[in-house]
Design a protein around this motif. Sequence first.
Motif, short mmCIF file in Angstrom:
data_model
loop_
_atom_site.label_atom_id
_atom_site.label_comp_id
_atom_site.label_asym_id
_atom_site.label_seq_id
_atom_site.Cartn_x
_atom_site.Cartn_y
_atom_site.Cartn_z
N MET A 1 19.43 -1.90 -1.46
CA MET A 1 18.62 -3.29 -1.58
C MET A 1 19.48 -4.39 -1.78
N ARG A 2 19.18 -5.29 -0.68
CA ARG A 2 19.93 -6.36 -1.25
C ARG A 2 19.36 -7.27 -2.27
N ASP A 3 20.35 -8.26 -2.87
CA ASP A 3 20.05 -8.70 -4.02
C ASP A 3 18.86 -9.75 -3.96
N SER A 4 18.70 -10.35 -2.94
CA SER A 4 17.64 -11.35 -2.73
C SER A 4 16.21 -10.48 -2.62
N LEU A 5 16.25 -9.41 -2.25
CA LEU A 5 14.94 -8.64 -2.14
C LEU A 5 14.45 -7.95 -3.55
N LYS A 6 15.78 -7.58 -4.34
CA LYS A 6 15.58 -7.24 -5.81
C LYS A 6 15.01 -8.15 -6.67
N GLN A 7 15.48 -9.65 -6.42
CA GLN A 7 14.94 -10.83 -7.35
C GLN A 7 13.54 -10.95 -6.77
N ARG A 8 13.21 -10.78 -5.40
CA ARG A 8 11.84 -11.24 -5.02
C ARG A 8 11.06 -10.18 -5.78
N PHE A 9 11.33 -8.70 -5.94
CA PHE A 9 10.56 -7.67 -6.74
C PHE A 9 10.49 -8.15 -8.05
N ILE A 10 11.38 -8.32 -8.81
CA ILE A 10 11.59 -8.74 -10.02
C ILE A 10 10.53 -9.95 -10.37
N ALA A 11 10.71 -10.88 -9.52
CA ALA A 11 10.03 -12.28 -9.79
C ALA A 11 8.16 -11.97 -9.31
N GLY A 12 8.01 -11.13 -8.65
CA GLY A 12 6.64 -10.49 -8.03
C GLY A 12 5.95 -9.89 -9.28
N GLU A 44 13.52 -2.37 4.65
CA GLU A 44 14.61 -2.21 3.41
C GLU A 44 13.61 -2.07 2.50
N ALA A 45 12.39 -2.80 2.10
CA ALA A 45 11.74 -2.57 0.84
C ALA A 45 10.96 -1.19 1.02
N ALA A 46 10.46 -1.08 2.24
CA ALA A 46 9.69 0.43 2.52
C ALA A 46 10.76 1.63 2.38
N THR A 47 11.95 1.41 2.63
CA THR A 47 12.80 2.61 2.48
C THR A 47 13.17 2.54 1.11
N TRP A 48 13.26 1.82 0.43
CA TRP A 48 13.62 1.82 -1.09
C TRP A 48 12.42 2.47 -1.72
N HIS A 53 12.79 6.25 -3.61
CA HIS A 53 12.30 6.56 -4.88
C HIS A 53 11.12 7.26 -4.84
N LYS A 54 10.57 7.76 -3.37
CA LYS A 54 9.39 8.64 -3.15
C LYS A 54 8.21 8.30 -3.93
#
Length: 72
Positions: A1-12, A44-48, A53-54
């Motif tokens: 997962m790209r870093d920008s998406l990780k940061q979006r998830f953490i912030a959310g 990308e988010a859905a795949t992760w 992670h199922k």
Amino acid sequence: MRDSLKQRFIAGCDEKTEKKGDNVGLSFYAFFKNKNDDPELLMEAATWWIKTHKLDHFEKAVKIKQLILNDM
């Protein structure tokens, strides 16, 4: 997962737990607007979330944040 998406998830996750507490559950859709303006990022988010992670449709925000921090 790209870093920008990780940061979006953490912030959310941080935002939701601050407002509703550690027991709040989220779907990966919670990190996106109601418009599908970036289908590649959504997939990308859905795949992760689903394939990697199922995870169930709704998961605790604290669990999602910890999974992301472990992936960093």
